[in-house]
Enzyme design. Structure first.
Site, mmCIF file in Angstrom:
data_model
loop_
_atom_site.group_PDB
_atom_site.id
_atom_site.type_symbol
_atom_site.label_atom_id
_atom_site.label_comp_id
_atom_site.label_asym_id
_atom_site.label_seq_id
_atom_site.Cartn_x
_atom_site.Cartn_y
_atom_site.Cartn_z
ATOM 1 N N THR A 48 0.829 -1.217 0.000
ATOM 2 C CA THR A 48 0.000 0.000 0.000
ATOM 3 C C THR A 48 0.858 1.260 0.000
ATOM 4 O O THR A 48 0.539 2.243 -0.684
ATOM 5 C CB THR A 48 -0.949 0.006 1.213
ATOM 6 O OG1 THR A 48 -1.841 -1.107 1.109
ATOM 7 C CG2 THR A 48 -1.744 1.292 1.296
ATOM 8 N N HIS A 91 -6.605 14.595 -7.111
ATOM 9 C CA HIS A 91 -6.495 13.898 -5.831
ATOM 10 C C HIS A 91 -5.822 12.523 -6.019
ATOM 11 O O HIS A 91 -6.165 11.788 -6.951
ATOM 12 C CB HIS A 91 -7.878 13.709 -5.210
ATOM 13 C CG HIS A 91 -7.847 13.381 -3.755
ATOM 14 N ND1 HIS A 91 -7.643 12.094 -3.281
ATOM 15 C CD2 HIS A 91 -7.969 14.186 -2.655
ATOM 16 C CE1 HIS A 91 -7.656 12.108 -1.964
ATOM 17 N NE2 HIS A 91 -7.859 13.369 -1.548
ATOM 18 N N PRO A 92 -4.876 12.171 -5.141
ATOM 19 C CA PRO A 92 -4.179 10.887 -5.281
ATOM 20 C C PRO A 92 -5.099 9.676 -5.157
ATOM 21 O O PRO A 92 -4.908 8.682 -5.869
ATOM 22 C CB PRO A 92 -3.125 10.915 -4.176
ATOM 23 C CG PRO A 92 -3.530 11.996 -3.242
ATOM 24 C CD PRO A 92 -4.295 12.986 -4.045
ATOM 25 N N ASN A 93 -6.094 9.749 -4.252
ATOM 26 C CA ASN A 93 -7.012 8.614 -4.077
ATOM 27 C C ASN A 93 -8.196 8.679 -5.038
ATOM 28 O O ASN A 93 -8.485 7.711 -5.756
ATOM 29 C CB ASN A 93 -7.544 8.569 -2.641
ATOM 30 C CG ASN A 93 -6.451 8.315 -1.624
ATOM 31 O OD1 ASN A 93 -5.738 9.245 -1.243
ATOM 32 N ND2 ASN A 93 -6.324 7.073 -1.181
ATOM 33 N N SER A 137 -4.738 -0.935 -3.572
ATOM 34 C CA SER A 137 -3.375 -1.483 -3.513
ATOM 35 C C SER A 137 -3.396 -2.996 -3.681
ATOM 36 O O SER A 137 -2.455 -3.597 -4.203
ATOM 37 C CB SER A 137 -2.717 -1.131 -2.173
ATOM 38 O OG SER A 137 -2.649 0.262 -1.999
ATOM 39 N N SER A 183 45.364 -12.573 -9.858
ATOM 40 C CA SER A 183 45.901 -12.601 -8.497
ATOM 41 C C SER A 183 46.624 -11.310 -8.192
ATOM 42 O O SER A 183 47.264 -10.712 -9.059
ATOM 43 C CB SER A 183 46.865 -13.781 -8.330
ATOM 44 O OG SER A 183 47.513 -13.732 -7.074
ATOM 45 N N SER A 184 46.515 -10.875 -6.939
ATOM 46 C CA SER A 184 47.244 -9.694 -6.489
ATOM 47 C C SER A 184 48.662 -10.040 -6.048
ATOM 48 O O SER A 184 49.458 -9.143 -5.787
ATOM 49 C CB SER A 184 46.495 -9.032 -5.332
ATOM 50 O OG SER A 184 46.400 -9.943 -4.235
ATOM 51 N N LYS A 195 48.894 -15.012 -13.375
ATOM 52 C CA LYS A 195 47.756 -15.893 -13.132
ATOM 53 C C LYS A 195 46.487 -15.271 -13.709
ATOM 54 O O LYS A 195 46.211 -14.099 -13.523
ATOM 55 C CB LYS A 195 47.589 -16.135 -11.634
ATOM 56 C CG LYS A 195 46.636 -17.265 -11.270
ATOM 57 C CD LYS A 195 46.715 -17.539 -9.760
ATOM 58 C CE LYS A 195 45.933 -18.790 -9.399
ATOM 59 N NZ LYS A 195 44.494 -18.604 -9.565
ATOM 60 N N VAL A 196 45.711 -16.094 -14.425
ATOM 61 C CA VAL A 196 44.436 -15.644 -15.000
ATOM 62 C C VAL A 196 43.351 -16.634 -14.590
ATOM 63 O O VAL A 196 43.516 -17.846 -14.742
ATOM 64 C CB VAL A 196 44.509 -15.555 -16.536
ATOM 65 C CG1 VAL A 196 43.161 -15.103 -17.096
ATOM 66 C CG2 VAL A 196 45.620 -14.601 -16.970
ATOM 67 N N ASN A 197 42.260 -16.118 -14.077
ATOM 68 C CA ASN A 197 41.200 -16.965 -13.541
ATOM 69 C C ASN A 197 39.944 -16.968 -14.427
ATOM 70 O O ASN A 197 39.716 -16.032 -15.186
ATOM 71 C CB ASN A 197 40.813 -16.497 -12.126
ATOM 72 C CG ASN A 197 41.967 -16.612 -11.151
ATOM 73 O OD1 ASN A 197 42.821 -17.479 -11.297
ATOM 74 N ND2 ASN A 197 41.999 -15.732 -10.162
ATOM 75 N N GLU A 208 32.755 -17.942 -12.792
ATOM 76 C CA GLU A 208 32.623 -17.744 -11.345
ATOM 77 C C GLU A 208 31.503 -16.758 -11.032
ATOM 78 O O GLU A 208 30.687 -16.986 -10.122
ATOM 79 C CB GLU A 208 33.953 -17.241 -10.768
ATOM 80 C CG GLU A 208 35.041 -18.303 -10.740
ATOM 81 C CD GLU A 208 36.395 -17.763 -10.332
ATOM 82 O OE1 GLU A 208 37.307 -18.575 -10.130
ATOM 83 O OE2 GLU A 208 36.555 -16.514 -10.216
#
Length: 462
Positions: A102, A125-127, A136, A314-315, A320-322, A327
């Site tokens: 609502t 008016h919204p309603n 709702s 990798s840090s 290295k490659v992943n 993943e």
């Protein structure tokens, strides 16, 4: 409150402060104050669907002679802004809110009324105007179905087509590449890489079919049921008119639900669709894990394929490659499986005439569709399309596979075959060389019987 400026708004519960520049009114502000829970607000797709519903409702009410044309036109113009995303920041309510949604429905009503009043130069008016013929309790279930169907139609289903196309191209490219099959991660009888990839393609196409089938039930809309399914305060033709207008606008064939009581009280169609998304997620994890295993190495793993190199892996380990794409896709699968659990629990929360976990159903269903669509496209474009095959590694493993002796079962029997296989394992010799010594079969006959390519014939019904 800080130094921010506020204005006073009044609703049926009294007076409260609203930020002076906010387009929303008192009921939205009460929800903002009541639910400082997650900071997660309703998704863009859901906001756009709310705009579409309010546009269709104003148009239907005008056609039915219930809403003056000038008001309807102003509301429709305001809705176009909402559909386009011009005012997404005006939807600040947490998804963990009142279970009927609502608060979000009134948020839309208030923002659209403010914009429409400015357009018309008179009060809307919204309603009474924006929410005319609605509750709702039918708007939010309709919004779940509408936003999910649009997201599937324009996002996930085309993504599955894209992945299916790339897999088909790869299966054709490698239809003659024979490799060692594996069961229990152990060497088994040979298959072609094309057959293996075609298995993935079949998973994807079956997921497409399942989602399409479940989509047919998402296309039934709750609009017109209003508060409890009886349609109180709505014209008898209102729901069907809204469905027609939404169909024309989206090019998706929506219809008014045959049983509005079901559409308000349950979220069975959403639960069903979530189950299909979970099945797709399981398939994506399976395919991703196969790719990771086949790419493993490059020296100490299987090394059958090489996925595109996209970023350093990798840090600390240079070079290295992943397999980052598989993943990421597998993590998306895990998230979707979790979302399905949430939707399953939420689907049980229909008490009598209304489900009261609608916002969390909407959020999780739309997130599952969106991240699956993105992940499927990423897998197709950044992993499947560009991977290459290490033919030497595949041939070397195949030549040394003693399980090829299975092809001789009908000639020499299982027991002698097992002895040949064990000897070949032990000595690291090709199974044909060992079979020449332990059977009466000629080398020519063994070459014919043990030809790996001949052993891959089958698996696809003509």
């Amino acid at each position: 409150m800080g130094s921010e400026k506020y204005r006073k708004e009044i609703d049926s519960m009294g007076e409260l402060k609203v930020p002076i520049d906010a387009l929303w009114g008192a009921q939205t502000q009460r929800a903002v104050n009541n639910f400082p829970i997650s900071g997660i607000t309703i998704p863009r797709q859901f906001i756009a669907a709310l705009g579409l519903i309010k546009w269709a409702a104003a148009s239907a009410n005008s056609d039915l002679g219930l809403l003056p044309k000038n008001k309807a036109n102003a509301i429709c113009d305001a809705c176009e802004m909402i559909i386009l995303g011009d005012h997404d920041e005006q939807f600040p309510i947490d998804i963990f809110q009142t279970g009927s949604g609502t608060s979000s429905n009134m948020n839309a009503n208030e923002v659209i009324a403010k914009l429409a009043s400015s357009i018309l130069g008179d009060s809307i008016h919204p309603n009474d105007d924006v929410n005319m013929s609605q509750s709702s309790n039918d708007v939010i279930p309709t919004c779940i179905h509408l936003s999910a169907a649009i997201s599937l139609h324009h996002g996930l289903l085309p993504a599955l087509d894209n992945l299916g196309k790339e897999l088909e191209l790869k299966s054709i490219e490698f239809k003659d590449t024979v490799k060692t099959g594996r069961t229990h991660l152990m060497d088994a009888m040979p298959v072609t890489l094309g057959q293996e990839i075609n298995g993935w393609r079949s998973q994807v196409m079956h997921a497409h079919d399942r989602i399409n089938d479940s989509m047919s039930r998402l296309l039934h809309l709750a609009q017109g049921g209003t508060a409890v399914g009886t349609g109180i305060n709505a014209h008898p033709d209102f729901g069907s008119k809204v469905a027609i207008l939404l169909s024309e606008r989206t090019n998706i064939s929506f219809s008014s639900s045959e049983t509005l009581f079901e559409s308000l009280a349950t979220q069975d169609a959403a639960v069903e669709m979530s189950g299909q998304l979970k099945t797709l997620a399981v398939s994506m994890i399976k395919i991703s894990n196969d790719l990771r295993w086949m790419n493993s190495g490059p020296l100490a793993g299987l090394g059958e394929i090489k996925l595109p190199e996209l970023q350093p892996g990798s840090s600390i380990m240079p070079g290295k490659v992943n397999p980052v794409i598989p993943e990421a896709v597998a993590m998306v699968g895990a998230q979707v499986i979790g979302n399905d659990s949430t939707i399953t629990v939420a689907g049980q929360s229909g008490n009598f005439q209304l489900n009261v976990m609608l916002p969390v159903v909407a959020y999780n269903l739309l997130q599952s569709i969106e991240i699956l669509a993105n992940a499927v496209n990423v897998l197709a474009d950044k992993a499947i399309k560009g991977f290459t095959v290490n033919h030497e590694n595949i041939k070397d493993a195949l030549d040394r596979n003693p399980i090829l002796v299975t092809a001789l079962n009908g000639v020499i029997g299982y027991e002698l075959g097992a002895k040949i296989a064990k000897s070949a394992y032990k000595d690291g010799r090709p199974v044909k060389d060992v079979a020449v010594e332990m059977t009466d079969l000629s080398e020519t006959e063994l070459t014919r019987l043990l030809d790996p390519k001949n052993l891959t014939d089958g698996g696809i019904k003509k």
